[in-house]
Write a protein that holds these residues in place. Structure first.
Motif, PDB file in Angstrom:
ATOM      1  N   MET A   1      -1.320 -37.838  28.656  1.00  0.00           N
ATOM      2  CA  MET A   1      -1.277 -36.759  27.683  1.00  0.00           C
ATOM      3  C   MET A   1      -0.772 -35.497  28.384  1.00  0.00           C
ATOM      4  SD  MET A   1      -4.000 -35.432  24.866  1.00  0.00           S
ATOM      5  CE  MET A   1      -5.459 -35.516  25.804  1.00  0.00           C
ATOM      6  N   SER A   2       0.207 -34.881  27.801  1.00  0.00           N
ATOM      7  CA  SER A   2       0.822 -33.698  28.398  1.00  0.00           C
ATOM      8  C   SER A   2       0.029 -32.435  28.047  1.00  0.00           C
ATOM      9  CB  SER A   2       2.258 -33.572  27.901  1.00  0.00           C
ATOM     10  OG  SER A   2       2.852 -32.425  28.443  1.00  0.00           O
ATOM     11  N   ASP A   3      -0.073 -31.529  28.993  1.00  0.00           N
ATOM     12  CA  ASP A   3      -0.749 -30.260  28.772  1.00  0.00           C
ATOM     13  C   ASP A   3       0.149 -29.375  27.910  1.00  0.00           C
ATOM     14  OD1 ASP A   3      -1.491 -27.398  29.393  1.00  0.00           O
ATOM     15  OD2 ASP A   3      -3.035 -28.437  30.537  1.00  0.00           O
ATOM     16  N   PRO A   4      -0.383 -28.757  26.865  1.00  0.00           N
ATOM     17  CA  PRO A   4       0.440 -27.928  25.979  1.00  0.00           C
ATOM     18  C   PRO A   4       1.027 -26.691  26.657  1.00  0.00           C
ATOM     19  CG  PRO A   4      -1.882 -27.719  25.390  1.00  0.00           C
ATOM     20  CD  PRO A   4      -1.780 -28.820  26.419  1.00  0.00           C
ATOM     21  N   ARG A   5       0.498 -26.327  27.824  1.00  0.00           N
ATOM     22  CA  ARG A   5       1.040 -25.170  28.544  1.00  0.00           C
ATOM     23  C   ARG A   5       2.352 -25.494  29.250  1.00  0.00           C
ATOM     24  NH1 ARG A   5      -4.688 -24.055  31.360  1.00  0.00           N
ATOM     25  NH2 ARG A   5      -4.502 -26.322  31.379  1.00  0.00           N
ATOM     26  N   VAL A   6       2.588 -26.776  29.528  1.00  0.00           N
ATOM     27  CA  VAL A   6       3.840 -27.175  30.172  1.00  0.00           C
ATOM     28  C   VAL A   6       4.993 -26.863  29.213  1.00  0.00           C
ATOM     29  CG1 VAL A   6       5.199 -29.109  31.054  1.00  0.00           C
ATOM     30  CG2 VAL A   6       2.778 -28.917  31.643  1.00  0.00           C
ATOM     31  N   GLY A   7       5.993 -26.190  29.731  1.00  0.00           N
ATOM     32  CA  GLY A   7       7.147 -25.814  28.917  1.00  0.00           C
ATOM     33  C   GLY A   7       7.100 -24.379  28.432  1.00  0.00           C
ATOM     34  N   LEU A   8       5.926 -23.724  28.534  1.00  0.00           N
ATOM     35  CA  LEU A   8       5.851 -22.318  28.140  1.00  0.00           C
ATOM     36  C   LEU A   8       6.829 -21.514  28.991  1.00  0.00           C
ATOM     37  CD1 LEU A   8       4.346 -19.909  26.658  1.00  0.00           C
ATOM     38  CD2 LEU A   8       3.080 -19.708  28.804  1.00  0.00           C
ATOM     39  N   THR A   9       7.645 -20.694  28.357  1.00  0.00           N
ATOM     40  CA  THR A   9       8.592 -19.839  29.071  1.00  0.00           C
ATOM     41  C   THR A   9       8.350 -18.390  28.689  1.00  0.00           C
ATOM     42  OG1 THR A   9      10.290 -21.562  29.142  1.00  0.00           O
ATOM     43  CG2 THR A   9      11.040 -19.301  29.440  1.00  0.00           C
ATOM     44  N   VAL A  10       8.324 -17.524  29.684  1.00  0.00           N
ATOM     45  CA  VAL A  10       8.210 -16.084  29.484  1.00  0.00           C
ATOM     46  C   VAL A  10       9.462 -15.450  30.082  1.00  0.00           C
ATOM     47  CG1 VAL A  10       6.923 -14.004  30.113  1.00  0.00           C
ATOM     48  CG2 VAL A  10       5.692 -16.091  29.486  1.00  0.00           C
ATOM     49  N   THR A  11      10.040 -14.489  29.356  1.00  0.00           N
ATOM     50  CA  THR A  11      11.269 -13.834  29.807  1.00  0.00           C
ATOM     51  C   THR A  11      11.108 -12.320  29.758  1.00  0.00           C
ATOM     52  OG1 THR A  11      12.586 -15.680  28.963  1.00  0.00           O
ATOM     53  CG2 THR A  11      13.750 -13.615  29.357  1.00  0.00           C
TER      54      THR A  11
ATOM     55  N   GLY B   1      10.255  -9.820  43.312  1.00  0.00           N
ATOM     56  CA  GLY B   1       9.289  -8.915  42.679  1.00  0.00           C
ATOM     57  C   GLY B   1       9.235  -9.121  41.178  1.00  0.00           C
ATOM     58  N   LEU B   2      10.410  -9.306  40.571  1.00  0.00           N
ATOM     59  CA  LEU B   2      10.459  -9.559  39.128  1.00  0.00           C
ATOM     60  C   LEU B   2       9.847 -10.907  38.789  1.00  0.00           C
ATOM     61  CD1 LEU B   2      14.027  -8.205  38.300  1.00  0.00           C
ATOM     62  CD2 LEU B   2      11.821  -7.033  38.069  1.00  0.00           C
ATOM     63  N   PHE B   3      10.024 -11.897  39.666  1.00  0.00           N
ATOM     64  CA  PHE B   3       9.388 -13.200  39.449  1.00  0.00           C
ATOM     65  C   PHE B   3       7.865 -13.038  39.436  1.00  0.00           C
ATOM     66  CE2 PHE B   3      13.114 -15.799  41.458  1.00  0.00           C
ATOM     67  CZ  PHE B   3      13.877 -15.585  40.327  1.00  0.00           C
ATOM     68  N   GLY B   4       7.342 -12.194  40.307  1.00  0.00           N
ATOM     69  CA  GLY B   4       5.901 -11.934  40.310  1.00  0.00           C
ATOM     70  C   GLY B   4       5.433 -11.329  39.000  1.00  0.00           C
ATOM     71  N   ASP B   5       6.228 -10.415  38.429  1.00  0.00           N
ATOM     72  CA  ASP B   5       5.864  -9.797  37.148  1.00  0.00           C
ATOM     73  C   ASP B   5       5.822 -10.824  36.024  1.00  0.00           C
ATOM     74  OD1 ASP B   5       5.781  -7.338  38.418  1.00  0.00           O
ATOM     75  OD2 ASP B   5       7.742  -6.681  37.656  1.00  0.00           O
ATOM     76  N   VAL B   6       6.847 -11.666  35.950  1.00  0.00           N
ATOM     77  CA  VAL B   6       6.904 -12.645  34.870  1.00  0.00           C
ATOM     78  C   VAL B   6       5.842 -13.732  35.072  1.00  0.00           C
ATOM     79  CG1 VAL B   6       8.717 -14.204  35.725  1.00  0.00           C
ATOM     80  CG2 VAL B   6       8.574 -13.733  33.302  1.00  0.00           C
ATOM     81  N   ALA B   7       5.530 -14.060  36.314  1.00  0.00           N
ATOM     82  CA  ALA B   7       4.458 -15.024  36.594  1.00  0.00           C
ATOM     83  C   ALA B   7       3.107 -14.481  36.141  1.00  0.00           C
ATOM     84  CB  ALA B   7       4.419 -15.366  38.085  1.00  0.00           C
ATOM     85  N   THR B   8       2.896 -13.182  36.313  1.00  0.00           N
ATOM     86  CA  THR B   8       1.647 -12.569  35.865  1.00  0.00           C
ATOM     87  C   THR B   8       1.472 -12.747  34.362  1.00  0.00           C
ATOM     88  OG1 THR B   8       1.658 -10.968  37.662  1.00  0.00           O
ATOM     89  CG2 THR B   8       0.371 -10.390  35.708  1.00  0.00           C
ATOM     90  N   GLU B   9       2.547 -12.506  33.598  1.00  0.00           N
ATOM     91  CA  GLU B   9       2.438 -12.691  32.153  1.00  0.00           C
ATOM     92  C   GLU B   9       2.183 -14.157  31.793  1.00  0.00           C
ATOM     93  OE1 GLU B   9       4.706 -12.078  27.894  1.00  0.00           O
ATOM     94  OE2 GLU B   9       5.493 -10.993  29.623  1.00  0.00           O
ATOM     95  N   VAL B  10       2.815 -15.084  32.513  1.00  0.00           N
ATOM     96  CA  VAL B  10       2.560 -16.506  32.261  1.00  0.00           C
ATOM     97  C   VAL B  10       1.071 -16.798  32.434  1.00  0.00           C
ATOM     98  CG1 VAL B  10       2.880 -18.845  33.173  1.00  0.00           C
ATOM     99  CG2 VAL B  10       4.868 -17.382  32.799  1.00  0.00           C
ATOM    100  N   CYS B  11       0.488 -16.322  33.534  1.00  0.00           N
ATOM    101  CA  CYS B  11      -0.940 -16.578  33.796  1.00  0.00           C
ATOM    102  C   CYS B  11      -1.823 -15.971  32.705  1.00  0.00           C
ATOM    103  CB  CYS B  11      -1.334 -16.028  35.162  1.00  0.00           C
ATOM    104  SG  CYS B  11      -0.625 -16.926  36.548  1.00  0.00           S
ATOM    105  N   ILE B  12      -1.480 -14.778  32.255  1.00  0.00           N
ATOM    106  CA  ILE B  12      -2.264 -14.148  31.189  1.00  0.00           C
ATOM    107  C   ILE B  12      -2.188 -14.993  29.921  1.00  0.00           C
ATOM    108  CG2 ILE B  12      -2.377 -12.148  29.647  1.00  0.00           C
ATOM    109  CD1 ILE B  12      -1.402 -10.465  32.119  1.00  0.00           C
ATOM    110  N   ARG B  13      -0.985 -15.440  29.588  1.00  0.00           N
ATOM    111  CA  ARG B  13      -0.807 -16.226  28.357  1.00  0.00           C
ATOM    112  C   ARG B  13      -1.462 -17.609  28.438  1.00  0.00           C
ATOM    113  NH1 ARG B  13       2.390 -14.265  24.546  1.00  0.00           N
ATOM    114  NH2 ARG B  13       3.602 -12.401  25.035  1.00  0.00           N
ATOM    115  N   THR B  14      -1.416 -18.244  29.605  1.00  0.00           N
ATOM    116  CA  THR B  14      -1.952 -19.602  29.715  1.00  0.00           C
ATOM    117  C   THR B  14      -3.443 -19.631  30.033  1.00  0.00           C
ATOM    118  OG1 THR B  14      -1.325 -19.757  32.058  1.00  0.00           O
ATOM    119  CG2 THR B  14       0.245 -20.631  30.421  1.00  0.00           C
TER     120      THR B  14
END
Length: 130
Positions: A1-11, A35-48
């Motif tokens: 069973m796949s995790d629904p968070r897989v495939g989430l994209t933040v831009t 540095g920008l990758f760190g910013d977008v990763a932060t939003e991914v973590c917040i959303r997931t």
């Protein structure tokens, strides 16, 4: 069973200011994209996971094309794996607009297709679920 968070994209999109030019030709160092990758990763973590998380590591970083002051960058992170506390993310930084000083002092153009400037794979960690 796949995790629904897989495939989430933040831009995110960001204009690169001239104050960040570091080299001749208004080039910006590759660390700017990280540095920008760190910013977008932060939003991914917040959303997931409802937490900012922590960036643990990069397993791959590829600098593919120059980034310049005056560029508009589009930076994305996509969740590719979900572990108990870790998430693997694929990153891409694309130049979507670029200045055209050869045409005029403030001339610029939209790039179609965009230029892929930096790609990476990284791991973030989040606190244990409550």
């Amino acid at each position: 069973m796949s995790d629904p968070r897989v495939g989430l994209t933040v831009t995110h999109r960001r204009y690169v200011p001239y104050s960040h030019a570091h080299y001749a030709g208004n080039l910006v160092d590759g660390a700017y994209a990280l540095g920008l990758f760190g910013d977008v990763a932060t939003e991914v973590c917040i959303r997931t996971d409802g937490d900012e998380g922590l960036f643990a590591s990069y397993s791959d970083v590829q600098f593919r094309a120059p980034m310049r002051a005056g560029d508009v960058l589009e930076v994305s992170a996509t969740v590719t794996r979900v572990g108990t506390r870790s998430r693997t993310l694929d990153f891409e930084a694309r130049v979507v607009c670029r200045g055209r000083p050869d045409v005029g002092e403030s001339a610029a153009e939209v790039l179609d297709p965009p230029i892929v400037a930096v790609t990476a794979t990284g791991t973030v960690v989040v606190p244990p679920s409550a």
